[in-house]
Each structure stands twice: as C-alpha cells, then as structure tokens.
Design a protein around this motif. Structure first.
Motif, short mmCIF file in Angstrom:
data_model
loop_
_atom_site.label_atom_id
_atom_site.label_comp_id
_atom_site.label_asym_id
_atom_site.label_seq_id
_atom_site.Cartn_x
_atom_site.Cartn_y
_atom_site.Cartn_z
N GLY A 63 0.81 -1.22 0.00
CA GLY A 63 0.00 0.00 0.00
C GLY A 63 0.84 1.26 0.00
O GLY A 63 0.57 2.22 -0.73
N LYS A 64 1.90 1.25 0.81
CA LYS A 64 2.79 2.41 0.85
C LYS A 64 3.53 2.60 -0.47
O LYS A 64 3.72 3.74 -0.93
N LEU A 65 3.95 1.50 -1.07
CA LEU A 65 4.61 1.60 -2.39
C LEU A 65 3.66 2.18 -3.43
O LEU A 65 4.03 3.06 -4.21
N ALA A 66 2.42 1.69 -3.45
CA ALA A 66 1.44 2.19 -4.42
C ALA A 66 1.17 3.67 -4.20
O ALA A 66 1.13 4.45 -5.16
N LEU A 67 0.99 4.08 -2.95
CA LEU A 67 0.76 5.50 -2.67
C LEU A 67 1.95 6.34 -3.11
O LEU A 67 1.79 7.43 -3.67
N GLY A 68 3.15 5.85 -2.84
CA GLY A 68 4.34 6.60 -3.21
C GLY A 68 4.51 6.71 -4.71
O GLY A 68 4.89 7.76 -5.23
N LEU A 69 4.22 5.63 -5.43
CA LEU A 69 4.40 5.63 -6.87
C LEU A 69 3.32 6.43 -7.61
O LEU A 69 3.60 7.13 -8.58
N PHE A 70 2.07 6.30 -7.14
CA PHE A 70 0.96 6.89 -7.90
C PHE A 70 0.45 8.21 -7.32
O PHE A 70 -0.28 8.92 -8.01
N ALA A 71 0.81 8.52 -6.10
CA ALA A 71 0.30 9.76 -5.50
C ALA A 71 1.39 10.45 -4.68
O ALA A 71 1.11 11.06 -3.66
N GLY A 72 2.62 10.33 -5.13
CA GLY A 72 3.76 10.83 -4.36
C GLY A 72 3.66 12.28 -3.96
O GLY A 72 3.76 12.62 -2.79
#
Length: 134
Positions: free
Chosen positions: A40-49
């Motif tokens: 979840g943290k990776l996805a947030l960082g990649l797509f909504a950094g």
C-alpha cells in the motif's frame, strides 16, 4: 541488528520497533499484514507521491501523537512482561544500559553486557555441574 535478530525471534529495534508495535496493537498479527501495508505504501508513493507529501504536511499531528502513544504503550507492556519473567537474567540488560549511558558508546555497552551474560552463564554451568556431582 534487525537483519540478524529477526532470524532468532528478535523484535526490530530503532525505527521499525514503533511501527511494528503500532501495527500489532491495531490488529496486525501476521506477515501478510506487513506485506499488504508495504504494498500500500509503495502504491501510494508511486501513484500519488506529490499529493501524499501535501497530505502528510497537513495531517493532524494529534492523530499521529495518539498512534505514537499506543505504539509506546505496546512496547512498554512487552518490556514489563519481559522484566517480570526475567528474574536474575536482568543483570546483563542493566549492565548494558548502564555502560552505554555512562560511556555514550553503544559498542562498549554491548560488550559489557555480553561479558556479564557470559560470566553468569558460566557460573550457572559450574553450579549445575557441582549439583550433578553431589
């Protein structure tokens, strides 16, 4: 320390300890929970950094404070249970902490604690050997 300790059932130290304790306090009981959180943290960082940076800056600090309080209480409760069950095995911990605080050198603290722990173990073995001979 964390890389080696995990193979022996050790609790993460430093930055990882509070996060893991907080996750445990709020219901995470398996490795899958940590993996899902990481994904979840990776996805947030990649797509909504960039947006996440703004959200983090305006996130209410009291909410973070409450999470930190719960994580601290969880860590303290584990430490309290450990101390209650430690008996005479607590001396190396006290020596390690005292030597570290006194010298401001963690390596010296660890070495002092290890020396005391090894001496206590040698004494226990000698006592067990003498009881076996008697």
């Amino acid at each position: 320390m964390n890389v080696v300790g995990c193979w022996f059932g050790g609790m993460p130290s430093c930055h990882g300890a509070g996060g893991l304790a907080g996750q445990y306090k709020f219901g995470a009981r398996s490795g899958c929970a940590v993996i899902l959180l990481g994904l979840g943290k990776l996805a947030l960082g990649l797509f909504a950094g960039q947006a996440m940076d703004t959200i983090i800056q305006v996130y209410p600090k009291p909410v973070l404070g409450v999470l930190l309080l719960f994580a601290g209480c969880e860590l303290a409760s584990v430490g309290l249970r450990t101390m209650q069950n430690a008996g005479d095995k607590l001396l190396p911990c006290v020596v390690t902490a005292g030597a570290y605080i006194g010298t401001k050198n963690m390596a010296l603290g660890v070495v002092a604690g290890l020396v005391v722990a090894l001496a206590a173990e040698a004494q226990e073995r000698r006592q067990a050997k003498h009881k076996g001979e008697a």
